[in-house]
Design a protein around this motif. Structure first.
Motif, mmCIF file in Angstrom:
data_model
loop_
_atom_site.group_PDB
_atom_site.id
_atom_site.type_symbol
_atom_site.label_atom_id
_atom_site.label_comp_id
_atom_site.label_asym_id
_atom_site.label_seq_id
_atom_site.Cartn_x
_atom_site.Cartn_y
_atom_site.Cartn_z
ATOM 1 N N ARG A 47 45.791 44.098 36.051
ATOM 2 C CA ARG A 47 46.947 43.419 36.642
ATOM 3 C C ARG A 47 46.947 41.948 36.221
ATOM 4 O O ARG A 47 45.899 41.343 36.025
ATOM 5 N N PRO A 48 48.135 41.307 36.150
ATOM 6 C CA PRO A 48 48.184 39.871 35.900
ATOM 7 C C PRO A 48 47.680 39.118 37.109
ATOM 8 O O PRO A 48 47.896 39.526 38.257
ATOM 9 N N GLY A 49 46.986 38.054 36.862
ATOM 10 C CA GLY A 49 46.451 37.294 37.978
ATOM 11 C C GLY A 49 46.296 35.841 37.627
ATOM 12 O O GLY A 49 46.581 35.396 36.524
ATOM 13 N N GLY A 50 45.823 35.105 38.573
ATOM 14 C CA GLY A 50 45.552 33.698 38.387
ATOM 15 C C GLY A 50 44.192 33.384 38.958
ATOM 16 O O GLY A 50 43.776 33.988 39.950
ATOM 17 N N ALA A 51 43.460 32.462 38.345
ATOM 18 C CA ALA A 51 42.091 32.164 38.796
ATOM 19 C C ALA A 51 41.890 30.666 38.843
ATOM 20 O O ALA A 51 42.547 29.905 38.147
ATOM 21 N N ILE A 52 40.982 30.231 39.683
ATOM 22 C CA ILE A 52 40.553 28.842 39.764
ATOM 23 C C ILE A 52 39.028 28.836 39.693
ATOM 24 O O ILE A 52 38.357 29.637 40.328
ATOM 25 N N GLY A 53 38.479 27.972 38.895
ATOM 26 C CA GLY A 53 37.022 27.882 38.785
ATOM 27 C C GLY A 53 36.578 26.442 38.903
ATOM 28 O O GLY A 53 37.245 25.541 38.394
ATOM 29 N N PHE A 54 35.474 26.254 39.584
ATOM 30 C CA PHE A 54 34.929 24.897 39.707
ATOM 31 C C PHE A 54 33.435 25.008 39.954
ATOM 32 O O PHE A 54 32.962 25.962 40.577
ATOM 33 N N PRO A 55 32.679 24.026 39.482
ATOM 34 C CA PRO A 55 31.224 24.056 39.673
ATOM 35 C C PRO A 55 30.836 23.520 41.057
ATOM 36 O O PRO A 55 31.577 22.692 41.617
ATOM 37 N N LEU A 56 29.699 23.938 41.570
ATOM 38 C CA LEU A 56 29.198 23.421 42.841
ATOM 39 C C LEU A 56 27.673 23.588 42.852
ATOM 40 O O LEU A 56 27.116 24.395 42.109
#
Length: 368
Positions: A28-37
């Motif tokens: 499916r089409p989707g959207g993602a957000i990534g960030f380091p922690l």
């Protein structure tokens, strides 16, 4: 939720959160957000090694959002097309309505011909921008109607004026040929014919002068002219007729009176004025000729004759073509009309008035 699949672990530069579109593991089409922690540990032991940096990636499907966007796009496109259609219809209606007065004016103009110049264009309902144009066109129609009326009247007057001497010539010839006559009888007939011919020649010359003046074909050649000497020469030509009518002349002039004007045109104008005074003045009366320089760069010539019985309406018509207040032999009513046109060609004015039984013509002409 990803089951045995995984997400891309790095979706942006180190240390910065990034949003990115991607395809979810299930297609499916989707959207993602990534960030380091850096996870926070529970241990307070300072000897503990620095915990590793963890990249957190969150993703979800965007089917609902894309479906909503598609619906919004379709709605906006429909609204745009409807607006464009309505605007085109409204613009067409507005243009037709705006040009309706112009089309109506064009129709009225197309219906005009030389037989209906007395009609006037209607401006009712026309926008204010067209009102000045309609007024100017109506003014033009008025002047054209007056010109055509003058031409028709002029043609009729010429025909009438020529018919009279031609009838006289015919009757004189018929009488002369009706029976044999002696030499004296034929001489009387020829003398009458000569006078009629001279009258016709006089009228034709006046018509030619008037036609030249109307057409602006008086070529102005300015030269130094002595006005008084010109008047005296004209009077000498009419002196025999004046003496036959018992008339005298009184001069109120400055000698010499030199001006810069066209000698031939000035002579035509002055000759007609003097001729009118001698022909229409009182038998045994006086002709007064005055010449004076004015301060406005014009000189004035006035010719007065007594015994005038014209009323104000008659005075206003003395410059009309073929108008005769009092019928006189050998005059066709063109002299003063010619004078006015010639004076206008010279850049001057001519007026007429009656004061205490004196009829006065005044010419005002530029002196240089």
């Amino acid at each position: 939720s990803v089951g045995g699949a995984g997400l891309q672990k790095r979706i942006g530069p180190e240390g910065e959160p990034v949003l990115r579109a991607l395809t979810l593991p299930d297609g499916r089409p989707g959207g993602a957000i990534g960030f380091p922690l850096i996870p926070r540990g529970d241990s307070e032991d300072p000897s503990t090694a620095t915990p590793p940096t963890v990249t957190l990636v969150l993703a979800r499907g965007v089917e609902d959002v894309e479906s909503t966007v598609r619906v919004v796009n379709l709605v906006l496109m429909g609204v745009a097309l409807a607006t464009l259609g309505l605007s085109t219809i409204a613009l067409g209606w507005a243009v037709r309505r705006g040009f309706a007065p112009v089309e109506d004016l064009s129709r009225q103009i197309a219906e005009l011909d030389d037989g209906g110049l007395d009609a006037r264009l209607e401006s009712a309902g026309a926008p204010s921008e067209l009102a000045p144009m309609v007024d100017r066109l109506n003014d033009l129609l008025h002047r054209l109607d007056a010109a055509f009326t003058r031409e028709r009247r002029f043609t009729g007057d010429v025909a009438h004026q020529l018919r009279t001497p031609l009838s006289g010539m015919r009757s004189t010839l018929e009488v002369a040929l009706s029976r044999p006559r002696d030499e004296a009888g034929y001489r009387r007939s020829l003398t009458q014919l000569l006078q009629i011919t001279l009258d016709m020649q006089h009228m034709v010359e006046r018509l030619l002068e008037l036609a030249r003046a109307d057409a602006g074909r008086f070529d102005i050649h300015r030269e130094e002219v002595d006005v008084v000497a010109t008047l005296e020469g004209i009077w000498a030509e009419r002196e025999d007729l004046a003496r036959a009518r018992g008339m005298t002349i009184e001069w109120r002039v400055i000698r010499p009176m030199a001006v810069a004007t066209d000698a031939d045109a000035l002579r035509v104008a002055l000759h007609n004025v003097i001729d009118n005074a001698v022909a229409h003045g009182r038998v045994g009366g006086t002709v007064v000729v005055s010449v004076a320089a004015a301060r406005d760069g014009h000189f004035r010539v006035s010719v007065r004759s007594d015994g005038c019985s014209l009323d104000p309406e008659g005075v206003d018509r003395v410059f009309d073509r073929f108008w005769q207040g009092e019928v006189r032999e050998h005059h066709c009513g063109l002299g003063l009309a010619v004078t006015r046109r010639v004076v206008e060609q010279l850049g001057g004015t001519v007026t007429a008035e009656v004061v205490d039984g004196w009829f006065e013509i005044t010419l005002s002409l530029p002196a240089d």
